[in-house]
Design a protein around this motif. Structure first.
Motif, PDB file in Angstrom:
ATOM      1  N   GLU A   1      77.923 116.028  38.887  1.00 53.23           N
ATOM      2  CA  GLU A   1      76.841 115.052  38.760  1.00 53.23           C
ATOM      3  C   GLU A   1      77.076 113.867  39.683  1.00 53.23           C
ATOM      4  OE1 GLU A   1      74.648 113.604  34.887  1.00 53.23           O
ATOM      5  OE2 GLU A   1      76.345 112.261  35.286  1.00 53.23           O
ATOM      6  N   ALA A   2      78.323 113.414  39.785  1.00 50.88           N
ATOM      7  CA  ALA A   2      78.642 112.287  40.666  1.00 50.88           C
ATOM      8  C   ALA A   2      78.311 112.626  42.118  1.00 50.88           C
ATOM      9  CB  ALA A   2      80.115 111.907  40.521  1.00 50.88           C
ATOM     10  N   ARG A   3      78.679 113.835  42.539  1.00 47.56           N
ATOM     11  CA  ARG A   3      78.381 114.245  43.918  1.00 47.56           C
ATOM     12  C   ARG A   3      76.872 114.304  44.148  1.00 47.56           C
ATOM     13  NH1 ARG A   3      83.014 117.553  43.178  1.00 47.56           N
ATOM     14  NH2 ARG A   3      81.716 119.273  42.407  1.00 47.56           N
ATOM     15  N   GLU A   4      76.155 114.814  43.166  1.00 48.08           N
ATOM     16  CA  GLU A   4      74.697 114.937  43.283  1.00 48.08           C
ATOM     17  C   GLU A   4      74.034 113.557  43.417  1.00 48.08           C
ATOM     18  OE1 GLU A   4      71.037 116.345  40.409  1.00 48.08           O
ATOM     19  OE2 GLU A   4      72.967 117.379  40.229  1.00 48.08           O
ATOM     20  N   ARG A   5      74.563 112.558  42.695  1.00 48.82           N
ATOM     21  CA  ARG A   5      73.955 111.225  42.723  1.00 48.82           C
ATOM     22  C   ARG A   5      74.291 110.462  44.003  1.00 48.82           C
ATOM     23  NH1 ARG A   5      70.621 109.565  41.871  1.00 48.82           N
ATOM     24  NH2 ARG A   5      70.405 107.875  40.385  1.00 48.82           N
ATOM     25  N   THR A   6      75.178 111.004  44.818  1.00 50.64           N
ATOM     26  CA  THR A   6      75.485 110.339  46.084  1.00 50.64           C
ATOM     27  C   THR A   6      74.723 110.971  47.252  1.00 50.64           C
ATOM     28  OG1 THR A   6      77.411 111.770  46.492  1.00 50.64           O
ATOM     29  CG2 THR A   6      77.797 109.705  45.305  1.00 50.64           C
ATOM     30  N   GLU A   7      73.869 111.920  46.951  1.00 54.15           N
ATOM     31  CA  GLU A   7      73.080 112.576  48.011  1.00 54.15           C
ATOM     32  C   GLU A   7      71.750 111.851  48.196  1.00 54.15           C
ATOM     33  OE1 GLU A   7      72.748 116.548  46.608  1.00 54.15           O
ATOM     34  OE2 GLU A   7      74.874 117.032  46.912  1.00 54.15           O
ATOM     35  N   GLY A   8      71.278 111.807  49.413  1.00 50.41           N
ATOM     36  CA  GLY A   8      69.985 111.184  49.699  1.00 50.41           C
ATOM     37  C   GLY A   8      69.940 109.701  49.353  1.00 50.41           C
ATOM     38  N   VAL A   9      71.068 109.021  49.545  1.00 50.64           N
ATOM     39  CA  VAL A   9      71.179 107.620  49.125  1.00 50.64           C
ATOM     40  C   VAL A   9      70.182 106.731  49.863  1.00 50.64           C
ATOM     41  CG1 VAL A   9      72.699 105.614  49.098  1.00 50.64           C
ATOM     42  CG2 VAL A   9      73.590 107.862  48.498  1.00 50.64           C
ATOM     43  N   HIS A  10      70.089 106.893  51.170  1.00 50.87           N
ATOM     44  CA  HIS A  10      69.215 106.028  51.965  1.00 50.87           C
ATOM     45  C   HIS A  10      67.769 106.141  51.503  1.00 50.87           C
ATOM     46  CE1 HIS A  10      67.806 103.730  55.413  1.00 50.87           C
ATOM     47  NE2 HIS A  10      66.907 104.676  55.637  1.00 50.87           N
ATOM     48  N   ASP A  11      67.300 107.366  51.328  1.00 46.01           N
ATOM     49  CA  ASP A  11      65.910 107.577  50.907  1.00 46.01           C
ATOM     50  C   ASP A  11      65.675 107.013  49.511  1.00 46.01           C
ATOM     51  OD1 ASP A  11      65.367 108.815  53.278  1.00 46.01           O
ATOM     52  OD2 ASP A  11      65.617 110.866  52.498  1.00 46.01           O
ATOM     53  N   GLU A  12      66.646 107.169  48.630  1.00 44.37           N
ATOM     54  CA  GLU A  12      66.494 106.667  47.265  1.00 44.37           C
ATOM     55  C   GLU A  12      66.381 105.139  47.256  1.00 44.37           C
ATOM     56  OE1 GLU A  12      68.569 107.011  42.830  1.00 44.37           O
ATOM     57  OE2 GLU A  12      69.526 107.965  44.555  1.00 44.37           O
TER      58      GLU A  12
END
Length: 445
Positions: free
Chosen positions: A52-63
């Motif tokens: 879950e931690a890895r998933e929440r660090t993906e697409g940070v800029h867009d988020e």
């Protein structure tokens, strides 16, 4: 040797890690495992939490771009972090401006609750852990470093989601003219170490010189006022950089809980610190006055906290630890409670709670969620008890581990400040983490 080289050699990082043998590394590992089992300290993160931690660090800029319209955009505000040289995550930043009659102080805290919230795997794991556990040269994190050291770290020149406490503080008496707490997007201009902050204060040609001096001017006043009001200051010889961060974070914590209690009438996870009995204070003060070279002015005896402050300020350096120990022996343990009744005795605050360290303390993470939702978790009382118990266990484990370091002839203070390195009989470095050779590459963080 140059002056710079000499100065560096005198620092902890200049001396390099404390070296140990593979056998001692194994003994330390066994002691840690024994303490982890005794106090139910979770050294490894479950796979689903790491995923879950890895998933929440993906697409940070867009988020973050998607969030900007819903938040205050503070990216043009001069902002910086100040942390130890070996800090791995930067969860608080500050900004300051001066008006005619007020200072405006912004304390920006990483918006951890945007990523870690009830119903998430990381939230459940944080509740189980309660806090980050700091053993000398070995850290057991509350949140996966995958998250804490990336999207929740207020690194320079990157947009980051923050929870900002904006305080308008009156110059005349340092009281709150106005408090606002809101979600924001910030961009830190620079990451300072404490040493670098000291240099910025002194050198007018360096960036952030004016800002550092302005915030120290405010922090120094807040520090003096706290002492005059009877706040216990057990470490009176802090440098200016530490004073800035300590006072700004105390002010932000106070502002948040002040707003929750009086502005909103909402329960929170308050930090309550009972006071010692008069007999306990008498015992501590007698012990302090018996120390060589230590005296307490008679005018300070009306408040034991002021008496201790006076003793600490005028005592020889060798007596500092003895005075601190005399006080800590009689101090009751602070607890987290859903009612601030009794206040925080050591700080002399009627209402106090934690908000500024959501990466390493469950209490702060929960208060972030309460501030944003304007509601409380159904199990708030149980969470208060959990956070109090886990902190007590962490402190006990740290104390026992330091005792063990001394038993194997290691200086806990040196290890804490310099780290460990495992070397073999020929002096070859086995690894830089002070772990046994077979463990060197196995830690998840």
């Amino acid at each position: 040797m140059s002056n710079d080289a000499q100065a560096q050699a005198g620092t902890a990082e200049g001396q390099g890690p404390v070296e140990i043998s593979p056998d001692v590394a194994r003994q330390l590992k066994e002691k840690r495992e024994e303490l982890f089992e005794e106090f139910e300290i979770r050294d490894k993160f479950p796979p689903e939490v790491l995923a879950e931690a890895r998933e929440r660090t993906e697409g940070v800029h867009d988020e973050i771009q998607d969030e900007i319209d819903e938040r205050r955009d503070l990216r043009d505000l001069t902002t910086w972090t100040t942390d130890p040289v070996d800090a791995q995550d930067f969860d608080d930043a500050i900004s300051i401006e001066e008006g005619e009659e007020t200072y405006t102080l912004w304390v920006h805290i990483a918006d951890v609750s945007h990523y870690v919230h009830p119903g998430s795997e990381m939230w459940d794991e944080a509740v189980k852990r309660g806090n980050t556990v700091y053993l000398p040269a070995y850290t057991i994190h509350m949140l996966p470093p995958t998250l804490a050291e990336t999207v929740c770290s207020l690194v320079p020149n990157e947009d980051r989601l923050a929870h900002t406490v904006e305080m308008e503080i009156e110059k005349e008496n340092l009281s709150f003219e106005n408090i606002e707490i809101y979600k924001s997007v910030i961009e830190s201009d620079e990451r300072l170490t404490y040493t670098q902050c000291e240099a910025r204060l002194d050198d007018e040609d360096l960036p952030l010189h004016e800002e550092c001096n302005l915030v120290f001017e405010l922090a120094d006043q807040m520090h003096q006022q706290r002492k005059e009001d009877g706040s216990l200051v057990l470490n009176p010889r802090r440098d200016r950089a530490h004073t800035i961060i300590e006072e700004c974070m105390l002010k932000a914590n106070k502002a948040v809980t002040h707003e929750l209690m009086w502005g909103r009438g909402v329960e929170a996870m308050y930090r309550v610190h009972p006071q010692p009995t008069p007999d306990q204070w008498d015992k501590a003060l007698r012990e302090i006055m018996e120390l060589d070279g230590v005296s307490i002015p008679s005018a300070k005896f009306d408040d034991p906290r002021k008496a201790v402050n006076a003793a600490l300020e005028d005592s020889p350096p060798r007596a500092l630890n003895k005075i601190q120990r005399a006080v800590l022996k009689v101090m009751p343990r602070a607890k987290y409670m859903n009612d601030p009744f009794g206040g925080h005795h050591a700080l002399n605050f009627d209402i106090y709670g934690h908000f500024t360290s959501p990466i390493r303390r469950l209490s702060d993470l929960i208060n972030h969620w309460i501030v944003h939702e304007n509601d409380v978790p159904e199990d708030l009382i149980e969470l208060c008890d959990r956070a109090s118990d886990r902190q007590k266990d962490a402190e006990t484990a740290e104390r026992l581990y330091k005792q063990f370091l001394e038993e194997v002839h290691l200086d806990p203070y040196a290890v804490n400040n310099r780290g460990l390195r495992t070397v073999d009989e020929e002096g070859n470095v086995v690894n830089e983490n002070g772990l046994p050779p077979e463990e060197a590459d196995l830690r998840e963080d």
